[in-house]
Design a protein around this motif. Structure first.
Motif, PDB file in Angstrom:
ATOM      1  N   ARG A  80      68.208  51.102  39.917  1.00 36.56           N
ATOM      2  CA  ARG A  80      69.555  51.280  40.507  1.00 36.56           C
ATOM      3  C   ARG A  80      70.568  51.621  39.407  1.00 36.56           C
ATOM      4  O   ARG A  80      71.402  52.494  39.591  1.00 36.56           O
ATOM      5  CB  ARG A  80      69.970  50.008  41.243  1.00 36.56           C
ATOM      6  N   LYS A  81      70.477  50.940  38.270  1.00 38.46           N
ATOM      7  CA  LYS A  81      71.395  51.191  37.159  1.00 38.46           C
ATOM      8  C   LYS A  81      71.253  52.630  36.658  1.00 38.46           C
ATOM      9  O   LYS A  81      72.253  53.324  36.453  1.00 38.46           O
ATOM     10  CB  LYS A  81      71.133  50.203  36.019  1.00 38.46           C
ATOM     11  N   GLU A  82      70.016  53.098  36.464  1.00 39.11           N
ATOM     12  CA  GLU A  82      69.787  54.479  36.019  1.00 39.11           C
ATOM     13  C   GLU A  82      70.322  55.475  37.043  1.00 39.11           C
ATOM     14  O   GLU A  82      70.938  56.486  36.690  1.00 39.11           O
ATOM     15  CB  GLU A  82      68.286  54.725  35.800  1.00 39.11           C
ATOM     16  N   THR A  83      70.104  55.172  38.315  1.00 42.26           N
ATOM     17  CA  THR A  83      70.567  56.047  39.396  1.00 42.26           C
ATOM     18  C   THR A  83      72.083  56.191  39.361  1.00 42.26           C
ATOM     19  O   THR A  83      72.615  57.305  39.436  1.00 42.26           O
ATOM     20  CB  THR A  83      70.108  55.499  40.762  1.00 42.26           C
TER      21      THR A  83
ATOM     22  N   ALA B 137      76.278  62.295  46.417  1.00 40.78           N
ATOM     23  CA  ALA B 137      76.476  60.899  46.812  1.00 40.78           C
ATOM     24  C   ALA B 137      75.125  60.259  47.083  1.00 40.78           C
ATOM     25  O   ALA B 137      74.155  60.945  47.419  1.00 40.78           O
ATOM     26  CB  ALA B 137      77.343  60.830  48.070  1.00 40.78           C
ATOM     27  N   LEU B 138      75.079  58.964  46.967  1.00 43.62           N
ATOM     28  CA  LEU B 138      73.880  58.198  47.270  1.00 43.62           C
ATOM     29  C   LEU B 138      73.956  57.782  48.739  1.00 43.62           C
ATOM     30  O   LEU B 138      74.935  57.168  49.167  1.00 43.62           O
ATOM     31  CB  LEU B 138      73.830  56.968  46.355  1.00 43.62           C
ATOM     32  N   ARG B 139      72.934  58.175  49.519  1.00 39.59           N
ATOM     33  CA  ARG B 139      72.909  57.824  50.938  1.00 39.59           C
ATOM     34  C   ARG B 139      71.480  57.454  51.329  1.00 39.59           C
ATOM     35  O   ARG B 139      70.579  58.296  51.252  1.00 39.59           O
ATOM     36  CB  ARG B 139      73.391  58.982  51.797  1.00 39.59           C
ATOM     37  N   ASN B 140      71.282  56.223  51.733  1.00 40.84           N
ATOM     38  CA  ASN B 140      69.962  55.745  52.156  1.00 40.84           C
ATOM     39  C   ASN B 140      68.885  56.001  51.104  1.00 40.84           C
ATOM     40  O   ASN B 140      67.766  56.399  51.428  1.00 40.84           O
ATOM     41  CB  ASN B 140      69.557  56.369  53.494  1.00 40.84           C
ATOM     42  N   GLY B 141      69.234  55.821  49.854  1.00 45.22           N
ATOM     43  CA  GLY B 141      68.277  55.978  48.776  1.00 45.22           C
ATOM     44  C   GLY B 141      68.062  57.402  48.301  1.00 45.22           C
ATOM     45  O   GLY B 141      67.322  57.642  47.360  1.00 45.22           O
ATOM     46  N   HIS B 142      68.714  58.359  48.963  1.00 46.06           N
ATOM     47  CA  HIS B 142      68.615  59.771  48.599  1.00 46.06           C
ATOM     48  C   HIS B 142      69.927  60.189  47.929  1.00 46.06           C
ATOM     49  O   HIS B 142      70.966  59.582  48.180  1.00 46.06           O
ATOM     50  CB  HIS B 142      68.434  60.641  49.845  1.00 46.06           C
TER      51      HIS B 142
ATOM     52  N   SER C  63      69.308  67.242  50.279  1.00 49.27           N
ATOM     53  CA  SER C  63      68.972  65.858  49.966  1.00 49.27           C
ATOM     54  C   SER C  63      67.766  65.848  49.039  1.00 49.27           C
ATOM     55  O   SER C  63      66.804  66.587  49.262  1.00 49.27           O
ATOM     56  CB  SER C  63      68.649  65.110  51.263  1.00 49.27           C
ATOM     57  N   PHE C  64      67.834  65.017  48.015  1.00 46.46           N
ATOM     58  CA  PHE C  64      66.702  64.842  47.104  1.00 46.46           C
ATOM     59  C   PHE C  64      66.219  63.402  47.123  1.00 46.46           C
ATOM     60  O   PHE C  64      67.022  62.461  47.164  1.00 46.46           O
ATOM     61  CB  PHE C  64      67.085  65.211  45.660  1.00 46.46           C
ATOM     62  N   TYR C  65      64.900  63.265  47.060  1.00 44.90           N
ATOM     63  CA  TYR C  65      64.207  61.983  47.023  1.00 44.90           C
ATOM     64  C   TYR C  65      62.774  62.316  46.642  1.00 44.90           C
ATOM     65  O   TYR C  65      62.195  63.249  47.196  1.00 44.90           O
ATOM     66  CB  TYR C  65      64.262  61.333  48.407  1.00 44.90           C
ATOM     67  N   THR C  66      62.210  61.607  45.707  1.00 48.89           N
ATOM     68  CA  THR C  66      60.827  61.875  45.317  1.00 48.89           C
ATOM     69  C   THR C  66      59.927  60.960  46.141  1.00 48.89           C
ATOM     70  O   THR C  66      59.737  59.789  45.807  1.00 48.89           O
ATOM     71  CB  THR C  66      60.634  61.667  43.803  1.00 48.89           C
TER      72      THR C  66
ATOM     73  N   GLY D 234      61.280  56.717  45.709  1.00 51.59           N
ATOM     74  CA  GLY D 234      62.670  56.603  45.266  1.00 51.59           C
ATOM     75  C   GLY D 234      63.086  57.838  44.488  1.00 51.59           C
ATOM     76  O   GLY D 234      62.422  58.873  44.523  1.00 51.59           O
ATOM     77  N   LEU D 235      64.177  57.710  43.790  1.00 46.93           N
ATOM     78  CA  LEU D 235      64.712  58.824  43.017  1.00 46.93           C
ATOM     79  C   LEU D 235      64.067  58.878  41.635  1.00 46.93           C
ATOM     80  O   LEU D 235      63.741  57.840  41.050  1.00 46.93           O
ATOM     81  CB  LEU D 235      66.224  58.679  42.873  1.00 46.93           C
ATOM     82  N   THR D 236      63.903  60.098  41.128  1.00 47.64           N
ATOM     83  CA  THR D 236      63.378  60.303  39.783  1.00 47.64           C
ATOM     84  C   THR D 236      64.323  61.241  39.037  1.00 47.64           C
ATOM     85  O   THR D 236      65.247  61.823  39.630  1.00 47.64           O
ATOM     86  CB  THR D 236      61.965  60.921  39.808  1.00 47.64           C
ATOM     87  N   MET D 237      64.069  61.417  37.769  1.00 47.08           N
ATOM     88  CA  MET D 237      64.884  62.319  36.954  1.00 47.08           C
ATOM     89  C   MET D 237      64.882  63.728  37.543  1.00 47.08           C
ATOM     90  O   MET D 237      65.892  64.434  37.500  1.00 47.08           O
ATOM     91  CB  MET D 237      64.362  62.334  35.515  1.00 47.08           C
TER      92      MET D 237
END
Length: 110
Positions: A20-23, A34-39, A83-86, A91-94
């Motif tokens: 979460r901190k990295e995100t 923006a962050l929405r539902n983990g994306h 929307s991006f999400y791996t 979750g999210l990645t670089m």
């Protein structure tokens, strides 16, 4: 190195998503997202459906080159929501943030 200058890397199965901190830190480097539902999500605005479809084509080319693909949606023939999400990481990645930064230089044209 700025995010937009980086290249996406192949996701290694089992690699953890960003914390979460990295995100939150990376979100500050991609204005408009923006962050929405983990994306991470952004809506780009265009004058008409033809311009939206042209942008879809550009996104497809970039995503193919980078090997990292977004979820795409056109709304009201003027808005493109990305929307991006791996998914394999859960979750999210670089890679998600690299792509967001690259797209920031492409969208919202008159």
């Amino acid at each position: 190195m700025e995010l937009a200058q980086q290249k996406c890397t192949t996701y290694k199965p089992g690699s953890p998503p960003l914390t979460r901190k990295e995100t939150i830190e990376l979100l500050g480097q991609v204005p408009g997202w923006a962050l929405r539902n983990g994306h991470i999500v952004r809506t780009f605005t265009f004058p008409d459906a033809a311009a939206c479809m042209e942008f879809f084509s550009e996104i497809t080319g970039l995503a193919t080159d980078e090997g990292h693909f977004p979820d795409l949606c056109m709304k009201e023939s003027r808005f493109v929501e990305i929307s991006f999400y791996t998914y394999p990481a859960g979750g999210l990645t670089m890679n998600d943030f690299i792509m967001a930064a690259k797209l920031n230089g492409m969208g919202d044209r008159p």
